[in-house]
Design a protein around this motif. Structure first.
Motif, PDB file in Angstrom:
ATOM      1  N   ASP A 159       0.566  -1.149   0.083  1.00 41.72           N
ATOM      2  CA  ASP A 159       0.224  -0.006   0.029  1.00 41.72           C
ATOM      3  C   ASP A 159       1.034   1.098   0.077  1.00 41.72           C
ATOM      4  O   ASP A 159       0.160   2.264  -0.292  1.00 41.72           O
ATOM      5  CB  ASP A 159      -0.723  -0.185   1.136  1.00 41.72           C
ATOM      6  CG  ASP A 159      -2.371  -0.924   0.605  1.00 41.72           C
ATOM      7  OD1 ASP A 159      -2.444  -1.110  -0.429  1.00 41.72           O
ATOM      8  OD2 ASP A 159      -3.107  -0.944   1.936  1.00 41.72           O
ATOM      9  N   GLY A 185       0.552   5.815  -7.017  1.00 36.66           N
ATOM     10  CA  GLY A 185      -0.571   5.126  -6.852  1.00 36.66           C
ATOM     11  C   GLY A 185      -1.298   5.259  -8.332  1.00 36.66           C
ATOM     12  O   GLY A 185      -1.894   4.210  -9.025  1.00 36.66           O
ATOM     13  N   ARG A 224      -8.165  -0.199  -3.357  1.00 41.47           N
ATOM     14  CA  ARG A 224      -7.030   0.708  -3.654  1.00 41.47           C
ATOM     15  C   ARG A 224      -7.243   1.467  -4.995  1.00 41.47           C
ATOM     16  O   ARG A 224      -6.918   2.856  -4.833  1.00 41.47           O
ATOM     17  CB  ARG A 224      -5.667  -0.012  -3.920  1.00 41.47           C
ATOM     18  CG  ARG A 224      -4.836  -0.514  -2.758  1.00 41.47           C
ATOM     19  CD  ARG A 224      -5.461  -1.656  -2.194  1.00 41.47           C
ATOM     20  NE  ARG A 224      -5.092  -1.777  -0.592  1.00 41.47           N
ATOM     21  CZ  ARG A 224      -5.683  -2.623   0.104  1.00 41.47           C
ATOM     22  NH1 ARG A 224      -6.595  -3.693  -0.126  1.00 41.47           N
ATOM     23  NH2 ARG A 224      -5.182  -2.988   1.410  1.00 41.47           N
ATOM     24  N   VAL A 252      -7.294   5.599  -5.223  1.00 41.16           N
ATOM     25  CA  VAL A 252      -6.643   6.537  -5.846  1.00 41.16           C
ATOM     26  C   VAL A 252      -7.317   7.516  -7.025  1.00 41.16           C
ATOM     27  O   VAL A 252      -7.348   8.442  -6.894  1.00 41.16           O
ATOM     28  CB  VAL A 252      -5.666   5.735  -6.785  1.00 41.16           C
ATOM     29  CG1 VAL A 252      -4.668   6.460  -7.635  1.00 41.16           C
ATOM     30  CG2 VAL A 252      -4.372   5.118  -5.920  1.00 41.16           C
ATOM     31  N   ALA A 291      -6.432   7.235   3.854  1.00 41.61           N
ATOM     32  CA  ALA A 291      -6.578   5.756   4.008  1.00 41.61           C
ATOM     33  C   ALA A 291      -6.235   5.580   5.509  1.00 41.61           C
ATOM     34  O   ALA A 291      -5.416   6.684   6.051  1.00 41.61           O
ATOM     35  CB  ALA A 291      -5.670   4.771   3.115  1.00 41.61           C
ATOM     36  N   THR A 323      -1.145   3.209  -2.813  1.00 41.05           N
ATOM     37  CA  THR A 323      -1.906   4.409  -2.391  1.00 41.05           C
ATOM     38  C   THR A 323      -1.128   5.629  -2.467  1.00 41.05           C
ATOM     39  O   THR A 323      -1.577   6.639  -2.095  1.00 41.05           O
ATOM     40  CB  THR A 323      -2.635   4.211  -0.989  1.00 41.05           C
ATOM     41  OG1 THR A 323      -1.552   3.935  -0.379  1.00 41.05           O
ATOM     42  CG2 THR A 323      -3.461   2.829  -0.748  1.00 41.05           C
TER      43      THR A 323
END
Lengths: 681, 88
Positions: free
Chosen positions: A296, A305, A393, A397, B15, A300
């Motif tokens: 990640d 990303g 993900r 993005v 996130a 991300t």
């Protein structure tokens, strides 16, 4: 407040004899699943009594511990995350602690999840009760690479901390030794509470001045003031009953004025937890960081990303194209052979029978069915991304990019669904709370290239552009997605001005693909496609063939040609003849129908659509057709879904009108620009 | 509270791991903070999927991939206000 639990109620539990002196009471508290029972059961053995708390359905467990010449009564309180009365368990626990005032409170925390379980310790330290911390699950923490140092935590907290693995009986003796040490005053007990800062302390003192001047036992005044600021309704009710209406009104006004002080209190506790954790925990080394976290960091990343997303989607389209194209060509050739065979077999039958079966049904439905491998690979690729956990993900993005264009952050989820099919994507707008967001997203979804349009795109680029097909496919896709962004930005500013909120998003863990799930998902979608080909597309192909065959003087004199020629002036601006315009119109029933219609109207008695198409369309006209087709008015299923979700024909009409204008407008621009670049021949 | 300000000032979604890094806390603690803020009315689950009542009668519910996509939270009006003003 609830009536105070009487000593009789506790002794009636049978855990002590009536004539015995009141033994020392130790209360066990802790969050759910920290292993509190693993501490209570071995300490109390067979002396346990289990019942319910008076008037509650919450379990009440009491037992005796005997050792080293002492007897202690152990009370196992319900599992609780905090001491604010949010649940009946929290209410029971805090009422017991405040009203019964046990001699020692043992707070069990999870060493592997200290950050979550220390909040209860922070609150317990604010009570005037001696605390011992049982640092349980040390084995789990070690396994997870979290190294907790009990001695450092003890020094930081200023109360005894006992490392334990209660499930194996480790640390129980040491826990009771610590309890005895606190009781006997052998431990230099010096608890370090969370510090609330001068502003909050001034406020707490002010609240205190509004409290009744008399004794508020068993409740500590400072604790009452903090709970009032935290918005604790039970404490508020208690004080409302103790104050006259004038004084309560003044206190209530003060609390309303500082209703966000709860944030300062929670912040202070979290900062305190942060300090404790930083002091006592050595974090896992880089090698122990989870795979999800490592992936990640790139997936991300604000810049990497989107590049990964673009590369991944590009690779998928390229791979799908490369894998499926030979199969599509093979099936296309097969459809041509089957049509020839049918014509031969039906040579004796009336001419229209052979024409209908060979050109109408096999030409229309058969051509659409040649897309089957392409769609199967595409659906499988989307299902793969979803199954391994990348979908979230990609969506994350995409959300960032869309947010920069002023689009609603959450809209990306239904928009992403649109790649499969626009119909469930429109239904997916239900997850958006405001009507503005639902309408905006609903108007954008039909611009997202669905699988049907993708199939038409790949087929035509393959036929017209040969080896450069994948590149053209990606270019058209990028153009379509860019249009989604620009239209979204425009609509959100002009038609739907408003703020786009940001979100906190929890991304699921990556995991290995479950091939069965992926195959099942792909199979369902492919089956859905085949059923549509066998029903809607079959019926419409028959109708189009019929309209192209009557009154019987050749296709150029047919009713369909008369209709199509009405669109010819518009088509002429894009290098498209009436047959291509009819194919576009037919795609309103289902996007794949565009190919079926072309096959019926263009393919004669020889060859297949893929071989004939380059003779009919210049690269410029092909590009224009593809742009229009990608952005053209929604299919009937999507229109129905829009009407259903917006409960109005008006928005469906808006969608039809603006997409027709947009697609033809851009189609004309692309055609004229491509001609200038020499692609018009 | 810094967490509320970070969300309010963010140009796009955040996130959990990234937010935890920015706050200098672990993810477990951040989850706990989010739960508390939801309980106190400063954040609200935004429902990435069909846990919301709106999807109850959706014909696509069985095969919908939204529920597994992600869990989301957003600021409530109270959260937005608190992010812009001193809390004490």
């Amino acid at each position: 407040m609830r009536p105070r639990a009487s000593e009789e109620q506790l002794t009636s539990a049978g855990a002590q004899r009536e004539d015995a002196p009141r033994p020392v009471t130790v209360a066990l508290v802790g969050s759910p699943n920290v292993g509190k029972s693993s501490v209570f059961n071995p300490l109390t053995g067979l002396s346990q009594h289990v019942g319910n708390w008076p008037g509650k359905t919450v379990e009440h467990k009491i037992g005796l511990w005997r050792g080293r010449g002492r007897t202690m009564r152990i009370v196992d309180l319900p599992g609780t995350y905090s001491l604010t009365a949010n649940s009946v368990e929290e209410q029971v626990t805090r009422d017991y602690l405040l009203q019964e005032r046990p001699d020692v409170v043992v707070v069990i925390v999870n060493a592997a999840n200290l950050e979550r379980t220390l909040y209860l310790v922070a609150e317990a330290l604010e009570l005037p009760l001696p605390i011992v911390v049982g640092l349980n699950m040390m084995d789990v923490a070690e396994r997870e690479g979290v190294h907790v140092e009990p001695a450092v935590l003890e020094a930081a907290l200023g109360v005894p901390v006992v490392p334990m693995v209660a499930s194996r009986g480790e640390g129980l003796e040491e826990l009771m030794t610590a309890v005895e040490g606190v009781l006997d005053g052998a431990y230099p007990y010096n608890p370090r509470h969370p510090e609330f800062g001068p502003d909050l302390e001034v406020l707490v003192a002010e609240i205190d001045r509004h409290l009744p001047p008399d004794d508020l036992e068993p409740y500590p005044r400072r604790w009452l003031a903090l709970k009032l600021l935290e918005g604790d309704r039970e404490v508020a009710d208690l004080l409302r009953a103790r104050l006259d209406s004038f004084r309560w009104a003044a206190l209530d006004a003060l609390l309303r004025q500082h209703e966000d002080a709860v944030l300062a209190i929670a912040s202070a506790r979290y900062e305190w937890i942060g300090r404790m954790v930083r002091a006592a925990i050595r974090r896992p080394k880089a090698g122990a960081i989870s795979l999800t976290e490592r992936l990640d960091r790139w997936a991300t990343h604000p810049y990497v990303g989107p590049a990964i997303l673009a590369a991944l989607m590009g690779s998928i389209f390229w791979l799908v194209y490369r894998l499926s194209q030979p199969l599509v060509d093979l099936l296309d050739g097969g459809v041509g052979l089957a049509a020839d065979l049918v014509r031969t077999q039906l040579a004796g039958a009336p001419a229209w029978v052979g024409g209908l079966v060979a050109d109408g049904i096999l030409g229309g439905v058969g051509t659409v069915l040649t897309l089957l491998p392409l769609l199967a690979f595409f659906f499988a690729a989307l299902a793969f991304l979803e199954d391994v956990g990348y979908l979230a993900r990609g969506a994350f993005v995409a959300d960032r990019l869309m947010h920069r264009m002023g689009l609603h952050g959450k809209s990306f989820l239904p928009l992403f669904l649109g790649f499969g099919c626009n119909v469930p994507a429109v239904l997916g707008t239900r997850i958006l709370e405001s009507r503005r967001d639902r309408l905006l997203t609903t108007l954008l979804i039909p611009l997202v290239p669905c699988a049907g349009r993708m199939a038409v795109l790949v087929f035509i680029t393959g036929a017209l552009f040969g080896d450069r097909g994948p590149l053209v496919t990606l270019g058209v896709l990028a153009f379509a997605l860019g249009t989604v962004g620009l239209v979204g930005a425009l609509l959100s500013r002009v038609l739907f001005p408003g703020e786009s909120p940001s979100f906190i998003m929890e991304l699921p863990l990556y995991h290995l693909p479950n091939w069965r799930t992926i195959l099942l998902h792909t199979w369902r979608r492919v089956l859905d496609f085949v059923v549509r080909a066998g029903t809607v597309i079959l019926l419409l192909s028959t109708a189009i063939w019929t309209l192209a065959a009557v009154p019987g003087n050749g296709i150029e004199q047919s009713y369909l040609a008369s209709l199509g020629r009405l669109l010819a002036p518009l088509g002429g601006l894009m290098g498209l003849d009436w047959r291509m315009m009819v194919a576009l119109l037919a795609s309103v029933v289902a996007k794949e129908q565009a190919l079926a219609t072309m096959a019926i109207l263009i393919v004669g008695t020889e060859g297949s659509l893929a071989t004939i198409l380059p003779q009919l369309l210049s690269p410029a006209a092909g590009l224009a057709f593809l742009i229009v087709q990608m952005l053209f008015i929604p299919c009937v299923g999507t229109i129905t879904a829009i009407v259903q979700e917006t409960r109005s024909w008006r928005w469906a009409a808006v969608s039809l009108a603006y997409q027709a204008g947009l697609s033809f407008g851009l189609g004309i621009i692309v055609y004229q620009a491509a001609r200038l670049l020499g692609l018009g021949v | 509270m810094r967490l509320l300000r970070l969300i309010a000032d963010s140009n796009g979604s955040l996130a959990l791991p990234e937010l935890a890094r920015r706050l200098g806390v672990g993810e477990a603690m951040l989850e706990r903070m989010i739960e508390d803020l939801v309980r106190m009315g400063y954040l609200a689950p935004a429902g990435a999927g069909c846990e919301q009542g709106a999807c109850q009668h959706c014909p696509q519910r069985g095969g919908c991939s939204l529920p597994s996509a992600a869990r989301l939270w957003t600021l409530t009006p109270r959260g937005r206000k608190a992010a812009q003003t001193p809390v004490v």
